[in-house]
Scaffold this motif. Sequence first.
Motif, PDB file in Angstrom:
ATOM      1  N   MET A 196       0.805  -1.219   0.000  1.00 48.01           N
ATOM      2  CA  MET A 196       0.000   0.000   0.000  1.00 48.01           C
ATOM      3  C   MET A 196       0.840   1.274   0.000  1.00 48.01           C
ATOM      4  SD  MET A 196      -3.018  -1.077  -0.431  1.00 48.01           S
ATOM      5  CE  MET A 196      -3.784   0.548  -0.399  1.00 48.01           C
ATOM      6  N   TYR A 197       2.165   1.141  -0.073  1.00 46.83           N
ATOM      7  CA  TYR A 197       2.984   2.335  -0.289  1.00 46.83           C
ATOM      8  C   TYR A 197       2.796   2.810  -1.731  1.00 46.83           C
ATOM      9  CZ  TYR A 197       5.647   2.083   4.084  1.00 46.83           C
ATOM     10  OH  TYR A 197       6.021   2.099   5.409  1.00 46.83           O
ATOM     11  N   PRO A 198       2.891   4.112  -1.966  1.00 48.48           N
ATOM     12  CA  PRO A 198       2.761   4.617  -3.336  1.00 48.48           C
ATOM     13  C   PRO A 198       3.857   4.068  -4.239  1.00 48.48           C
ATOM     14  CG  PRO A 198       2.554   6.411  -1.746  1.00 48.48           C
ATOM     15  CD  PRO A 198       3.018   5.208  -0.979  1.00 48.48           C
ATOM     16  N   ALA A 199       3.494   3.738  -5.459  1.00 50.54           N
ATOM     17  CA  ALA A 199       4.497   3.329  -6.439  1.00 50.54           C
ATOM     18  C   ALA A 199       5.532   4.438  -6.586  1.00 50.54           C
ATOM     19  CB  ALA A 199       3.824   3.038  -7.768  1.00 50.54           C
ATOM     20  N   GLY A 200       6.806   4.039  -6.603  1.00 49.29           N
ATOM     21  CA  GLY A 200       7.887   5.000  -6.757  1.00 49.29           C
ATOM     22  C   GLY A 200       8.526   5.440  -5.453  1.00 49.29           C
ATOM     23  N   GLN A 201       7.845   5.243  -4.326  1.00 49.96           N
ATOM     24  CA  GLN A 201       8.443   5.654  -3.050  1.00 49.96           C
ATOM     25  C   GLN A 201       9.576   4.714  -2.683  1.00 49.96           C
ATOM     26  OE1 GLN A 201       5.708   6.533   0.110  1.00 49.96           O
ATOM     27  NE2 GLN A 201       7.246   6.285   1.717  1.00 49.96           N
ATOM     28  N   LYS A 202      10.720   5.269  -2.318  1.00 51.80           N
ATOM     29  CA  LYS A 202      11.876   4.471  -1.938  1.00 51.80           C
ATOM     30  C   LYS A 202      11.684   3.939  -0.525  1.00 51.80           C
ATOM     31  CE  LYS A 202      14.180   5.431  -5.731  1.00 51.80           C
ATOM     32  NZ  LYS A 202      14.542   4.420  -6.749  1.00 51.80           N
ATOM     33  N   LEU A 203      11.957   2.647  -0.336  1.00 48.88           N
ATOM     34  CA  LEU A 203      11.727   2.013   0.951  1.00 48.88           C
ATOM     35  C   LEU A 203      12.976   1.307   1.456  1.00 48.88           C
ATOM     36  CD1 LEU A 203       8.253   0.291   0.391  1.00 48.88           C
ATOM     37  CD2 LEU A 203       8.710   2.523   1.427  1.00 48.88           C
ATOM     38  N   ARG A 204      13.067   1.246   2.764  1.00 49.78           N
ATOM     39  CA  ARG A 204      14.050   0.417   3.450  1.00 49.78           C
ATOM     40  C   ARG A 204      13.294  -0.686   4.191  1.00 49.78           C
ATOM     41  NH1 ARG A 204      19.086   2.461   3.960  1.00 49.78           N
ATOM     42  NH2 ARG A 204      19.427   1.155   5.789  1.00 49.78           N
ATOM     43  N   LEU A 205      14.002  -1.729   4.577  1.00 49.03           N
ATOM     44  CA  LEU A 205      13.353  -2.818   5.313  1.00 49.03           C
ATOM     45  C   LEU A 205      12.816  -2.356   6.659  1.00 49.03           C
ATOM     46  CD1 LEU A 205      15.862  -5.662   4.469  1.00 49.03           C
ATOM     47  CD2 LEU A 205      13.441  -5.645   3.852  1.00 49.03           C
ATOM     48  N   SER A 206      13.373  -1.289   7.205  1.00 44.22           N
ATOM     49  CA  SER A 206      12.923  -0.767   8.497  1.00 44.22           C
ATOM     50  C   SER A 206      11.617   0.020   8.398  1.00 44.22           C
ATOM     51  CB  SER A 206      14.011   0.118   9.109  1.00 44.22           C
ATOM     52  OG  SER A 206      14.347   1.181   8.220  1.00 44.22           O
ATOM     53  N   ASP A 207      11.145   0.317   7.191  1.00 45.55           N
ATOM     54  CA  ASP A 207       9.888   1.046   7.056  1.00 45.55           C
ATOM     55  C   ASP A 207       8.719   0.163   7.506  1.00 45.55           C
ATOM     56  OD1 ASP A 207      10.765   3.546   6.041  1.00 45.55           O
ATOM     57  OD2 ASP A 207      11.153   2.600   4.111  1.00 45.55           O
ATOM     58  N   PRO A 208       7.680   0.749   8.087  1.00 45.51           N
ATOM     59  CA  PRO A 208       6.562  -0.040   8.618  1.00 45.51           C
ATOM     60  C   PRO A 208       5.852  -0.846   7.528  1.00 45.51           C
ATOM     61  CG  PRO A 208       6.481   2.215   9.451  1.00 45.51           C
ATOM     62  CD  PRO A 208       7.525   2.194   8.381  1.00 45.51           C
ATOM     63  N   TYR A 209       5.306  -1.964   7.955  1.00 42.65           N
ATOM     64  CA  TYR A 209       4.478  -2.766   7.052  1.00 42.65           C
ATOM     65  C   TYR A 209       3.268  -1.957   6.591  1.00 42.65           C
ATOM     66  CZ  TYR A 209       6.859  -6.962   8.908  1.00 42.65           C
ATOM     67  OH  TYR A 209       7.774  -7.910   9.277  1.00 42.65           O
ATOM     68  N   ARG A 210       2.895  -2.157   5.333  1.00 41.82           N
ATOM     69  CA  ARG A 210       1.630  -1.630   4.812  1.00 41.82           C
ATOM     70  C   ARG A 210       1.052  -2.662   3.846  1.00 41.82           C
ATOM     71  NH1 ARG A 210       1.868   4.676   3.175  1.00 41.82           N
ATOM     72  NH2 ARG A 210      -0.363   4.209   2.896  1.00 41.82           N
TER      73      ARG A 210
END
Length: 252
Positions: A114-128
């Motif tokens: 459910m994160y927006p397409a294109g947003q850069k993520l790390r493994l530490s980012d919360p689950y969505r």
Amino acid sequence: MSLVLTGAGGQLGRVLRPRLLARGIPLRAVDISPITPVDPRETIVIGDLRDAGVVDEALEGATAVLHLAGTSVERPLPEIIENNLVALHALYEGARRHGVGRVVFASSNHTIGMYPAGQKLRLSDPYRPDGFYGISKIWGEAIGRLYRDKYGIEGVALRIGSALTRPTEPRHLATWLGDDDLEQLVVQSLTAPISGYQPVWGVSANTRGWWDNGEAAELGYQPSQNAEDFAAEIMKTGGRDWVFQGGSFAED
């Protein structure tokens, strides 16, 4: 290493079995439906992982498990619970009984869909999560960490993107995991030293990738494939640009 591969008849199992056997890894292939050995060195176990007897037969003498089995698409919650929660718990209990040293678990990008397409993520980012399937993979990561902390079973969770022989749509330019990179990531996850329970992104070295995969690099994973090699063909044939990283799962 004596390796058990569950879900051996599925898409990823069919890709990995001959490749792992070619590396000389003794392999016990497990599936709920009948499958044919791809090599004389492969042992087959057919049965439902919710059955402790089947789990015991599969894990006898094993040192590691690659767990690919389960429902792999969005389905009603009762089915997800049985195949992705109950069966996984039974597998971990079997691993504890048989002294299995490591479990590599096929998690999914749908834990963060459910994160927006294109947003850069790390493994530490919360689950969505983008559905019940994604929630089940969060459960899988959590139970793996529990059995590492309480019982010492090492674990790697592969948050697999789009594992395909070749990418076919614009979203795959960010999420693609090619067959060669899948093989390398699995082997490194099974053999590299780890200090705890380690999630990693299951993704190739895509120019347009969304996910920071430094943790996989620590396992020695050096992806060689890039979806950008297919970009001109994909963009020419078109395809939908999804709003969320989970693609169709997030919008169903």
